[in-house]
Design an enzyme around this catalytic site. Structure first.
Site, PDB file in Angstrom:
ATOM      1  N   TRP A 245       0.830  -1.211   0.000  1.00 12.42           N
ATOM      2  CA  TRP A 245       0.000   0.000   0.000  1.00 12.42           C
ATOM      3  C   TRP A 245       0.861   1.256   0.000  1.00 12.42           C
ATOM      4  O   TRP A 245       0.498   2.261  -0.611  1.00 12.42           O
ATOM      5  CB  TRP A 245      -0.987  -0.026   1.161  1.00 12.42           C
ATOM      6  CG  TRP A 245      -1.992  -1.113   0.957  1.00 12.42           C
ATOM      7  CD1 TRP A 245      -2.121  -2.274   1.655  1.00 12.42           C
ATOM      8  CD2 TRP A 245      -2.987  -1.166  -0.086  1.00 12.42           C
ATOM      9  NE1 TRP A 245      -3.128  -3.042   1.124  1.00 12.42           N
ATOM     10  CE2 TRP A 245      -3.677  -2.396   0.071  1.00 12.42           C
ATOM     11  CE3 TRP A 245      -3.347  -0.313  -1.116  1.00 12.42           C
ATOM     12  CZ2 TRP A 245      -4.717  -2.771  -0.785  1.00 12.42           C
ATOM     13  CZ3 TRP A 245      -4.383  -0.688  -1.967  1.00 12.42           C
ATOM     14  CH2 TRP A 245      -5.055  -1.904  -1.794  1.00 12.42           C
TER      15      TRP A 245
ATOM     16  N   ASP B 287      -1.697   7.109   5.942  1.00 15.94           N
ATOM     17  CA  ASP B 287      -2.772   6.209   5.522  1.00 15.94           C
ATOM     18  C   ASP B 287      -3.059   5.297   6.708  1.00 15.94           C
ATOM     19  O   ASP B 287      -2.276   4.416   7.036  1.00 15.94           O
ATOM     20  CB  ASP B 287      -2.319   5.397   4.306  1.00 15.94           C
ATOM     21  CG  ASP B 287      -3.355   4.358   3.865  1.00 15.94           C
ATOM     22  OD1 ASP B 287      -4.415   4.246   4.515  1.00 15.94           O
ATOM     23  OD2 ASP B 287      -3.082   3.643   2.886  1.00 15.94           O
TER      24      ASP B 287
ATOM     25  N   LYS C 246     -12.481  -1.318   7.228  1.00 12.68           N
ATOM     26  CA  LYS C 246     -11.751  -2.177   8.166  1.00 12.68           C
ATOM     27  C   LYS C 246     -12.335  -2.029   9.577  1.00 12.68           C
ATOM     28  O   LYS C 246     -12.782  -2.996  10.172  1.00 12.68           O
ATOM     29  CB  LYS C 246     -10.269  -1.804   8.200  1.00 12.68           C
ATOM     30  CG  LYS C 246      -9.642  -1.514   6.855  1.00 12.68           C
ATOM     31  CD  LYS C 246      -9.470  -2.745   6.001  1.00 12.68           C
ATOM     32  CE  LYS C 246      -8.632  -2.414   4.767  1.00 12.68           C
ATOM     33  NZ  LYS C 246      -8.381  -3.569   3.923  1.00 12.68           N
TER      34      LYS C 246
END
Length: 360
Positions: free
Chosen positions: A102, A172, A196
């Site tokens: 990511w 992030d 999430k």
């Protein structure tokens, strides 16, 4: 109906109490005679839902008054582009810490707008560590320093907030936001997809310091311009109203659990007992250095890789689902976000022991 223990990395399990409340309110929200997903986003009923969601998020994270809270679309992937579009502010470089897939995706998108400077990388280790802070090279002329708090695929998590050497710190936080208390004041910007720990897929939260808003690159689409979104209450276009409502229910649930300190204590217990099971066994293994193991995503492998399909099949029979590792790395991954009860982790540990005794 029997509920399973869902270890999906995202979209992930939601608290059962939230799902039950949403079910009960689906057809008739607060005696309005209609579902909240049928309401105008500009009507007083939904505006009240949106305002309460922001207030609850500010309370849970103790967000300072000089930060804007935005509820946007496009996921973290959209923010990979939106961050440089809004935060370069006349500069041509931004610093990035590379700790996994990511991070790499964020770096790749930033290349469309600036020259990303890799301040540190753990790629040579196979992304099993966080680079030593003494080795970081932070360019003082960069616009900001970006890192990924938790790498969902690799299972690496920062256990503290890094020093940004005076640059605005951008994070992030998609896969560990709301899993522990947080000093928001140390960040310039935090962004996180909801799927999430905050709710279903379809909405992204951005928490940005006010002095960083209002200097977007020329040509920035309105939908990605933080100032325009802030000025319009995150309703520059029609927002995903039902997802926003569900996010609000999750925030209320978190408050009912005792807030983030209580959630962190629970998350620590869940992670410690699962890692202890892996470390005590010669049959299971985890490749991540102990000081940066994720509390949210626990990857592991079998000593005999030929039995992976058998493991997954028997786990599904036992009511343990979505334990497959990411397609890029294989193996297994147990995602144990806020909504995963301790009983689910205990059930997984019991199954792992039985599987080892049977096949080890």
């Amino acid at each position: 109906m029997a509920r399973v223990y869902n270890f999906s990395a995202g979209p992930s399990a939601l608290p059962e109490a939230v799902l039950q409340r949403a079910r009960d309110e689906l057809l008739d929200w607060r005696s309005t005679g209609m579902s909240i997903m049928e309401m105008s986003h500009r009507g007083k009923d939904f505006v009240a839902v949106a305002e309460k969601s922001e207030a609850d998020l500010r309370e849970l994270l103790a967000i300072p008054a000089n930060y804007k809270v935005l509820f946007l679309q496009g996921g973290a992937t959209g923010q990979f582009a939106a961050v440089p579009m809004n935060l370069l502010r006349g500069k041509t470089k931004a610093c990035y810490v590379n700790t996994g897939l990511w991070s790499e995706k964020a770096i790749g998108e930033a290349k469309l707008f600036c020259s990303p400077d890799i301040a540190a990388s753990s790629k040579e280790s196979g992304f099993t560590i966080i680079p030593s802070r003494s080795d970081w090279r932070i360019d003082p002329d960069a616009a900001y320093l970006h890192y990924t708090a938790n790498e969902t695929i690799g299972g690496v998590e920062f256990q503290d907030i890094p020093d940004s050497a005076g640059l605005p710190l951008v994070c992030d936080m998609s896969s560990n936001i709301l899993s522990r208390p947080l000093d928001v004041g140390r960040f310039g910007l935090i962004y996180a997809g909801a799927q999430k720990n905050m709710g279903p897929a379809g909405i992204t939260v951005v928490i940005v310091r006010e002095d960083l808003v209002g200097q977007a690159l020329p040509g920035t689409p309105s939908i990605f311009d933080y100032k325009k979104q802030a000025d319009n209450g995150s309703m520059l276009n029609t927002p995903p109203t039902y997802v926003w409502y569900l996010l609000g229910l999750v925030l209320e649930w978190l408050k009912e659990q005792g807030g983030l300190a209580a959630i962190e204590a629970r998350n620590i217990r869940k992670a410690e007992k699962l890692y202890a099971t892996i470390d005590a066994s010669r049959y299971y293994s985890n490749p991540i250095e102990p000081d940066c193991r994720s509390r949210m995503n626990v990857p592991f492998r079998l000593a005999n890789a030929d039995l992976e399909k058998v493991f997954l099949a028997e786990a599904r029979t036992a009511g343990l689902v979505n334990l497959e590792g990411h397609r890029s790395v294989g193996g297994f991954r147990a995602s144990i976000y806020n909504a995963m009860p301790e009983e689910g982790v205990d059930a997984l540990i019991e199954f792992m022991g039985e599987f080892e005794r049977k096949h080890g």
